[in-house]
Design a protein around this motif. Structure first.
Motif, short mmCIF file in Angstrom:
data_model
loop_
_atom_site.label_atom_id
_atom_site.label_comp_id
_atom_site.label_asym_id
_atom_site.label_seq_id
_atom_site.Cartn_x
_atom_site.Cartn_y
_atom_site.Cartn_z
N SER A 229 0.88 -4.54 -5.08
CA SER A 229 1.09 -3.14 -5.44
C SER A 229 1.48 -2.28 -4.24
O SER A 229 1.53 -1.06 -4.34
CB SER A 229 -0.19 -2.57 -6.09
N GLY A 230 1.74 -2.92 -3.10
CA GLY A 230 2.17 -2.21 -1.92
C GLY A 230 1.05 -1.63 -1.08
O GLY A 230 1.28 -0.75 -0.25
N GLY A 231 -0.19 -2.10 -1.31
CA GLY A 231 -1.34 -1.51 -0.63
C GLY A 231 -2.13 -2.49 0.20
O GLY A 231 -1.71 -3.61 0.47
N GLN A 232 -3.29 -2.05 0.62
CA GLN A 232 -4.22 -2.85 1.42
C GLN A 232 -5.63 -2.72 0.85
O GLN A 232 -6.00 -1.66 0.33
CB GLN A 232 -4.24 -2.38 2.87
N LEU A 233 -6.41 -3.80 0.97
CA LEU A 233 -7.82 -3.79 0.59
C LEU A 233 -8.62 -4.13 1.84
O LEU A 233 -8.46 -5.20 2.43
CB LEU A 233 -8.08 -4.81 -0.51
#
Length: 260
Positions: A229-233
């Motif tokens: 989704s284009g993010g970071q966790l």
């Protein structure tokens, strides 16, 4: 190359080939098993849904059926994680992206679902209701639900879970969803965090294994879904205090952000 070196090289090549075959077989098994289980589970869920709507059931039956629904939901989540993991490993996973998704609805739905759990002392959601984003709503709900579910399960033995779920705007490009289970959370050690970052699909902390059952699929699957989704966790954790899991996402998949 000597005969001994040639033999060692051939042996290494054969072991590599066998390992690749085992990985392919594992991926196929995950996909096939989860596919076969989804049908019966969906049928059972539909039947339970029909029965629980009746108003002529004897006393106590509704509570029993609700317990059965919770267990069925847990099994369905596990099968979905297996299926998604197989698709991701085969690079056959696609997001169903929708524009202008009200992200606060996801946060509030998950908070409402777990707020009455007997393991929870308090669960509060603090969402910025103005945030909308382009994302796969169902998949992001899956990620947030996994993080909150872990916060509910993994708390200190003599305490109940205390959880805050935050939705906050970072800047014009990014927002964050934060799941914080401090100070009553189980937490992770530094070595746990290092192992978690390694990306092993079935890894679980030793302390977590003594608290609740699980497969380890959900935590790595969540990371992969966020990255897709284009993010970071990101995880910040202290053993004996708890964990803060932070999802950072762009408002749009086309955003040029640090999260990508």
């Amino acid at each position: 190359m000597t005969d001994q070196e040639q033999a060692a090289s051939e042996n290494h090549a054969e072991q590599t080939r066998q390992l690749e075959q085992l990985l392919i077989q594992r991926q196929k098994w995950l996909g096939d098993a989860s596919h076969e289980l989804r049908g019966p589970l969906n049928a059972a869920a539909m039947s339970l849904n029909v029965v629980t709507r009746r108003d002529d059931l004897p006393d106590g039956v509704h509570a029993t059926l609700r317990t059965a629904e919770r267990h069925l939901l847990h099994m369905s989540d596990l099968v979905r994680d297996m299926f998604d993991t197989a698709k991701l490993e085969n690079n056959a996973f696609e997001l169903s992206v929708t524009a202008d998704v009200p992200v606060y609805e996801i946060v509030e739905e998950i908070a409402e679902e777990f707020a009455t759990n007997r393991e929870v002392l308090s669960l509060r959601s603090v969402p910025d209701r103005t945030i909308t984003a382009t994302l796969d709503r169902d998949r992001m709900r899956q990620v947030v639900r996994n993080l909150v579910s872990n916060a509910v399960k993994y708390h200190q033995a003599d305490k109940q879970a205390t959880i805050a779920v935050l939705l906050q705007r970072i800047d014009d490009a990014c927002f964050e969803i934060v799941v914080d289970d401090t100070p009553n959370g189980l937490g992770m050690t530094k070595s746990d965090l290092e192992a978690l970052e390694s990306g092993q699909p079935f890894w679980r902390a030793e302390a977590a294994k003594t608290v609740a059952s699980g497969t380890g699929l959900g935590i790595q699957l969540s990371r992969k879904l966020v990255e897709r989704s284009g993010g970071q966790l990101r995880y910040d954790s202290e053993f004996g205090s708890g964990t803060i899991a932070t999802i950072r996402l762009p408002y749009s998949l086309g955003s040029d952000t640090d999260a990508v």
